[in-house]
Structures are given as C-alpha cells and as structure tokens.
Design an enzyme around this catalytic site. Structure first.
Site, PDB file in Angstrom:
ATOM      1  N   CYS A   1      28.174  39.949  29.233  1.00  0.00           N
ATOM      2  CA  CYS A   1      26.915  41.072  28.724  1.00  0.00           C
ATOM      3  C   CYS A   1      26.252  40.290  27.957  1.00  0.00           C
ATOM      4  O   CYS A   1      26.684  39.818  26.786  1.00  0.00           O
ATOM      5  CB  CYS A   1      27.777  42.255  28.444  1.00  0.00           C
ATOM      6  SG  CYS A   1      26.507  43.437  27.871  1.00  0.00           S
TER       7      CYS A   1
ATOM      8  N   ASP B   1      30.222  56.232  58.149  1.00  0.00           N
ATOM      9  CA  ASP B   1      28.771  55.909  57.441  1.00  0.00           C
ATOM     10  C   ASP B   1      28.617  54.381  57.639  1.00  0.00           C
ATOM     11  O   ASP B   1      29.472  53.644  57.159  1.00  0.00           O
ATOM     12  CB  ASP B   1      28.845  56.323  56.042  1.00  0.00           C
ATOM     13  CG  ASP B   1      27.333  56.052  55.589  1.00  0.00           C
ATOM     14  OD1 ASP B   1      26.693  55.412  55.938  1.00  0.00           O
ATOM     15  OD2 ASP B   1      27.003  56.824  54.423  1.00  0.00           O
TER      16      ASP B   1
ATOM     17  N   CYS C   1      27.225  45.462  33.053  1.00  0.00           N
ATOM     18  CA  CYS C   1      28.354  45.547  32.219  1.00  0.00           C
ATOM     19  C   CYS C   1      29.064  46.795  32.103  1.00  0.00           C
ATOM     20  O   CYS C   1      28.533  47.880  32.159  1.00  0.00           O
ATOM     21  CB  CYS C   1      27.901  45.324  30.812  1.00  0.00           C
ATOM     22  SG  CYS C   1      28.912  45.555  29.526  1.00  0.00           S
TER      23      CYS C   1
ATOM     24  N   CYS D   1      28.346  48.887  28.571  1.00  0.00           N
ATOM     25  CA  CYS D   1      27.196  49.180  28.230  1.00  0.00           C
ATOM     26  C   CYS D   1      26.184  49.391  29.361  1.00  0.00           C
ATOM     27  O   CYS D   1      25.154  49.989  29.291  1.00  0.00           O
ATOM     28  CB  CYS D   1      26.762  48.507  27.166  1.00  0.00           C
ATOM     29  SG  CYS D   1      25.926  46.635  27.831  1.00  0.00           S
TER      30      CYS D   1
HETATM   31 ZN   LIG Z   1      27.581  45.395  27.663  1.00  0.00          ZN
END
Ligand SMILES: [Zn+2]
Length: 470
Positions: free
Chosen positions: A245, A377, A223, A226
């Site tokens: 989420c 890389d 998310c 959060c």
């Molecule tokens: Zn979230």
C-alpha cells in the site's frame, strides 16, 4: 447399569447411526435419486447431532479444511496424495461435495460398521460460504485459503463479504492457518494471530512467472486496510502478485514456503523448485499454468504443516492425475481435445494464457451454462479477458444455455464466434475444424463440461467403432 455399559452405549449408537446413514446413501444411489453422496451426512446428523465432531475427533492427525474460489478440488487431491505417500490413511470428500453434508458424509462413509473412522487424517474441500459452519462443527487443525476471485455473483455480492465469512470461519476455531501471501484479500484474513500459527505460501520473482504489467481481469487490488489502490512490483494474474500500500499500512507478508524457480519438463509437465528455509526441493506438476503451480505449492505447504517432509510430498504429487474436468485430455478419432473447467474471469485469463496463447491455429469451443451449479448470473464473462482470443486463425465456437450472450461478449472482443446451441452440434463444429492428429480446446462451466465430456466420449466411441469396422 454398570460403568462399562454407560460408556459403551454412545459408541454403539454412533455405530448404529453410521449404519443407518450409509444404508440411506446406498438406497439413494440404487434408486438413482442423486443424493447418494450427501444423504449419509444428512441422515447421520438428523439421528445424532454432533456426530461430525465425534467422528472428526477420532482422526489422530485431525482435519484440514481447504477453501478459496479456484483450485479447491485440485489442491485437496494433491494434499491427499502427499499425505498418503507419507503413510497416512486419508479421509476426503468427493469433488463438488463441499458443503456441510458432503463433509459429514465423507466422515460417515469413512467409518467401519462399528462407528470408527478408518483414517488418520481428514482433508476436505469446503465451499467458502460454508467454512464457518464446518469449522465450528468439526474443529479443524488447519485451514488453508487459496485465493478469492469474483465468482457466481448470485451467491456472493462482494469479495469483501466472502472474506468476512472466511474470517468468521477462522476465528471460530483455534486452527492454524495457511494463506496465499500473493493474494491481498487472503493474506489479510487473520488480523491478529493470538496463539494461532499463521503461515504463508507464495511465488517469488525469481520463478520467472508473471510480469510487471497489470493484467485486466478487474479483480480487487485495493489495500485491505485503507482502500487505496496498491502498488505492485510484480503481478501474476488478477490481484495476485507482490503488493504494498502506498500509505505504508499493508504489504505482502513473507512466505515460509516459496516457489522460487520454474523449468519446463517434457510432456506438458512443469518442474519447479520449492524453497523452505535453507532447503530447496525440486517438485513437478502434471498440469501447466501458474494457477496450477499455486495449487501444488499450497498442497506442499499443507503437507509440510502436517509434518510430511517437503521432498516426499513433492514426489507424490508429481504423479497425481489432474482432478476430474480441471484439465482433461480426450482422444476423439485421433484428435486431442483438452477439456478445461472455467468458472470466473481469473480462470478464463489463466486458461487462455496457459493453453491457447501458444497455439493460435487451434480451434476452441467456449461453453457457458447458467444452471444452479454454474451460477445463474453469467455477467462475469464481461470481465473475462476474451480479447486475448482475437486474431486466432482457428475457429471459436460458442455454446451452452447462454451461447448468445457469450457470442455477443466475443463480438465486443473482436471475435466472430460460430454459435451452436446444443453440445453435440458444438462438438461437431469443433472437430470439423480440427484435422486428424491435431489438437483443440473446450473451455466450459461446470454443467457444460459434464455435457461436453459425455458428447466427446460418445464421439470417441463412435469413431473407434467406425475405425474397427473399416
Ligand atoms: Zn493502505
């Protein structure tokens, strides 16, 4: 000095700058210095800082900037095709010239010798890291963001960092923004709209693409608010899908331009339905694969934002040839080689599922180079789903400057590769395992693709000469 002269002088200076800059580019091409495409921009900006904005401002329909990890070149070409079909004259940058000098050069070389841009609209692909610089320089009317995948770690440490750079590029302007709803890293780029128009494009479940299963490319699916792992009701590939989420603070935004159905057409073409409001239009793509459908969808949504009817844009794009190297068919002595550019784990996953999964008896050549244009890389191959190549009955050839690391990665995936260090021996091995009339595949990073393309063309010419002589 009369009033008239005071206004005329800067224009004359613009014209002079354009002429000098284009002569510099021409000289560079004649001397084969290899900077012919970007030198006009460098020279023009040296002579006259601010010339990019002066030229961009002359375009009556403004400038569109297209960025994202995968699909920039293809989408830019499709947008140019759609706008051209609508009667607009398009100024665009050539494949790979997507840094600041490349964009400024495209504007300079799009001018007549009186310093006026011969075009109605600018459509430029822009490297993610360069977006802030170009958007502040040019002041686009629309910024399109396609997707964000892990790519070339020596340039970008974290996808979050790339997202922050793109966000800076967006916030530096008052441009409208068109975002991929299905990519949580992209859909979250505009935090507060203000007066800005923000629209989304996305693929609906009804299209019958993707699944409920979670693929294994290991991209970001957290998310953006959060950091919790998001729930997906539907997955397309990498982190692209229908997400929300579990804490309820973020979910996929509703797209305004949607791909709602897919039906295969003949000859590798894919027909699909684009829904906008209560209107439905049938469109087509010459190249299969969900990732290409995203490019077509983004291009149709872009044209729509510029006032082109969806039906007209869709028709024009259906006949647009694929971008160089993105998916190219090369005939070599009666064998068809599909050459595809791959440069990150998500791309590998898509190409394997699109081209190889349904054709397990064909042989495939993987080429991994680590030159600057490829990315130094190459550790990203450990995130590419090469396990999906195990169990094929066709040969797997590993080539490129990092052929040994690629072969090691393949061994961990349960695939025994035939390691060939040079492009020509790799092509020999691939063609040696492919019957005349048969089909095989070459998946390569950028510079490896250029080498293979040259070798395949030479092979094809030799075979033709041999056939004619026989
Ligand atoms: Zn979230």
């Amino acid at each position: 000095v009369s009033h008239h002269d005071a206004r005329a002088t800067p224009r004359r200076f613009v014209a002079l700058t354009v002429v000098v800059a284009r002569l510099a580019g021409l000289a560079s091409r004649l001397l084969r210095r290899g900077h012919g495409r970007t030198l006009p921009g460098v020279v023009a900006e040296r002579l006259q800082p601010g010339i990019a904005a002066t030229l961009a401002n002359q375009l009556p329909h403004g400038v569109v900037l297209i960025t994202g990890t995968n699909g920039k070149t293809s989408t830019t070409r499709l947008v140019a095709a759609g706008l051209t079909a609508a009667g607009m004259s398009v100024v665009t940058n050539s494949s790979g010239s997507n840094l600041r000098q490349g964009v400024v050069s495209a504007l300079v070389t799009g001018c007549n010798l009186r310093g006026r841009v011969r075009g109605d609209v600018g459509v430029f692909e822009v490297d993610e890291a360069t977006l802030p610089l170009i958007s502040t320089t040019i002041g686009p009317r629309l910024i399109v963001v396609l997707n964000l995948f892990r790519d070339q770690l020596d340039r970008f440490q974290e996808l979050d960092e790339v997202a922050a750079v793109i966000r800076r590029g967006i916030e530096a302007t008052d441009a409208s923004v068109l975002l991929n709803a299905d990519d949580p890293l992209v859909s979250h780029l505009v935090r507060s709209r203000g007066a800005r128009t923000v629209e989304f494009f996305g693929i609906e479940e009804s299209a019958g693409l993707g699944s409920r299963e979670r693929p294994t490319e290991g991209e970001s699916d957290r998310c953006p608010r959060c950091g919790r792992q998001m729930d997906y009701s539907h997955m397309f590939y990498a982190q692209l899908g229908h997400y929300s989420c579990p804490a309820g603070d973020y979910a996929r935004p509703a797209p305004t331009v949607m791909l709602t159905r897919v039906a295969s057409g003949g000859g590798g073409a894919v027909r699909f339905v684009v829904t906008h409001g209560d209107q439905r239009h049938v469109a087509a793509s010459n190249i299969p694969g969900t990732y290409n459908l995203y490019n077509s969808l983004a291009a149709i949504a872009t044209c729509h934002q510029l006032g082109v009817p969806v039906a007209r844009a869709a028709t024009a794009m259906a006949s647009c040839p694929p971008a160089f190297g993105r998916s190219e068919l090369i005939d070599v002595g009666g064998r068809t080689v599909t050459l595809v550019l791959v440069k990150n784990p998500a791309g590998y996953g898509q190409v394997i599922r699109t081209f190889l999964a349904g054709d397990p008896r064909s042989s495939v050549l993987l080429a991994l180079n680590d030159r600057p244009a490829d990315g130094r890389d190459v550790s990203w191959i450990w995130d590419a789903p090469l396990e999906e190549l195990s169990g094929r009955s066709g040969a797997v050839v590993a080539s490129g400057t990092r052929a040994r690391e690629l072969a090691l990665r393949l061994r961990y995936a349960g695939v025994d590769a035939d390691v060939r260090s040079t492009p020509s021996s790799a092509v020999d091995a691939l063609l040696g395992r492919t019957a005349v009339g048969g089909r095989c595949y070459a998946l390569a990073t950028y510079t490896a693709m250029l080498e293979l393309r040259r070798v395949l063309r030479e092979h094809g010419t030799r075979e033709r000469v041999r056939r004619v002589a026989a």
